[in-house]
Scaffold this active site. Structure first.
Site, short mmCIF file in Angstrom:
data_model
loop_
_atom_site.label_atom_id
_atom_site.label_comp_id
_atom_site.label_asym_id
_atom_site.label_seq_id
_atom_site.Cartn_x
_atom_site.Cartn_y
_atom_site.Cartn_z
N HIS A 1 -6.97 -5.67 2.51
CA HIS A 1 -5.82 -5.09 3.21
C HIS A 1 -5.23 -6.12 4.16
O HIS A 1 -5.95 -6.78 4.91
CB HIS A 1 -6.25 -3.91 4.08
CG HIS A 1 -6.77 -2.71 3.36
ND1 HIS A 1 -6.00 -1.59 3.15
CD2 HIS A 1 -7.99 -2.43 2.81
CE1 HIS A 1 -6.73 -0.67 2.51
NE2 HIS A 1 -7.93 -1.15 2.31
N ASN B 1 -12.93 -3.06 2.75
CA ASN B 1 -14.00 -2.06 2.74
C ASN B 1 -14.93 -2.22 1.53
O ASN B 1 -14.48 -2.54 0.43
CB ASN B 1 -13.39 -0.66 2.70
CG ASN B 1 -12.69 -0.30 4.01
OD1 ASN B 1 -13.25 -0.47 5.09
ND2 ASN B 1 -11.45 0.18 3.91
N GLU C 1 -12.39 3.47 -0.85
CA GLU C 1 -11.89 4.55 -1.69
C GLU C 1 -11.71 4.09 -3.14
O GLU C 1 -12.08 4.79 -4.07
CB GLU C 1 -10.53 4.96 -1.12
CG GLU C 1 -10.08 6.37 -1.34
CD GLU C 1 -8.72 6.56 -0.69
OE1 GLU C 1 -7.74 6.66 -1.44
OE2 GLU C 1 -8.65 6.58 0.56
N HIS D 1 -10.34 -5.18 -2.96
CA HIS D 1 -8.99 -5.42 -2.43
C HIS D 1 -9.08 -5.79 -0.96
O HIS D 1 -9.94 -5.28 -0.24
CB HIS D 1 -8.09 -4.19 -2.62
CG HIS D 1 -8.69 -2.92 -2.11
ND1 HIS D 1 -9.62 -2.21 -2.83
CD2 HIS D 1 -8.49 -2.23 -0.97
CE1 HIS D 1 -9.99 -1.14 -2.15
NE2 HIS D 1 -9.32 -1.13 -1.00
N ASP E 1 0.86 -1.19 0.00
CA ASP E 1 0.00 0.00 0.00
C ASP E 1 0.89 1.24 0.00
O ASP E 1 1.86 1.34 0.77
CB ASP E 1 -0.92 -0.01 1.23
CG ASP E 1 -2.06 0.99 1.12
OD1 ASP E 1 -3.23 0.55 1.12
OD2 ASP E 1 -1.79 2.21 1.03
P1 5GP Z 1 -9.86 1.50 0.60
O1 5GP Z 1 -10.20 2.68 1.44
O2 5GP Z 1 -10.47 1.59 -0.78
O3 5GP Z 1 -10.15 0.20 1.28
O4 5GP Z 1 -8.30 1.53 0.46
C1 5GP Z 1 -7.61 1.91 -0.69
C2 5GP Z 1 -6.15 1.78 -0.41
O5 5GP Z 1 -5.43 1.86 -1.63
C3 5GP Z 1 -5.59 2.88 0.51
O6 5GP Z 1 -5.00 2.28 1.65
C4 5GP Z 1 -4.57 3.60 -0.37
O7 5GP Z 1 -3.42 4.01 0.34
C5 5GP Z 1 -4.24 2.57 -1.43
N1 5GP Z 1 -3.87 3.13 -2.71
C6 5GP Z 1 -4.54 4.09 -3.41
N2 5GP Z 1 -3.92 4.36 -4.57
C7 5GP Z 1 -2.83 3.55 -4.62
C8 5GP Z 1 -1.78 3.39 -5.59
O8 5GP Z 1 -1.72 4.03 -6.63
N3 5GP Z 1 -0.82 2.47 -5.29
C9 5GP Z 1 -0.84 1.74 -4.14
N4 5GP Z 1 0.16 0.86 -3.94
N5 5GP Z 1 -1.82 1.87 -3.22
C10 5GP Z 1 -2.80 2.78 -3.45
#
Ligand code: 5GP
Ligand code: ZN
Length: 125
Positions: A102, A89, A95, A100, A33
């Site tokens: 985590h 999530n 987001e 995905h 991440d």
């Molecule tokens: P969500 O809130 O959708 O569960 O988490 C999205 C995650 O994707 C966040 O922890 C964010 O830091 C990660 N993320 C967003 N854009 C990128 C990216 O371009 N590269 C990587 N490696 N992680 C990303």
């Protein structure tokens, strides 16, 4: 629902956007991440675009969970983790609208947060 054309994780899967990749096979890509909560914070992403838990198929989901076990072993070996928290999530707190999982490693003695590059080197060193 997100447009696959604008999907950041589809772009990571197809190599348009670089990532610190720990593992990949035909079904998943696993990378660090970019904005970690803990050292070694990793994402498991299916290569096919599924929006969320309610969209993904059972076989892919099972493969993701088995991949989580494999990656936990890697994080344990290389970063000496003491536990693993899984977060996934859907909807409001999601987001990126591409499924995905985590993987957030936990530590008895949490050190300072290292850069993603430093963590990648520790894992691949
Ligand atoms: P969500 O809130 O959708 O569960 O988490 C999205 C995650 O994707 C966040 O922890 C964010 O830091 C990660 N993320 C967003 N854009 C990128 C990216 O371009 N590269 C990587 N490696 N992680 C990303
Ligand atoms: Zn996508």
């Amino acid at each position: 629902m997100g447009d696959k054309m604008d999907c950041i994780f589809c772009k990571i899967v197809n190599g348009e956007i670089p990532s610190y990749t720990l593992y990949e096979d035909d079904i998943v890509k696993v990378f660090l991440d970019v904005n970690p909560d803990t050292n070694g914070h990793t994402l498991i992403v299916p290569k096919k675009h599924y929006t969320d838990l309610f969209d993904i198929d059972d076989n892919t989901l099972m493969h993701i969970m088995n991949t989580a076990k494999k990656i936990n072993q890697l994080l344990s070996d290389k970063l000496h983790t003491d536990g693993l928290t899984l977060v996934q999530n859907n909807g409001l707190k999601q987001e990126v609208k591409h499924f995905h999982l985590h993987l957030k490693p936990q530590y008895k003695n949490e050190g300072k947060l290292l850069s993603v590059e430093e963590i990648y080197k520790k894992i691949n060193g």
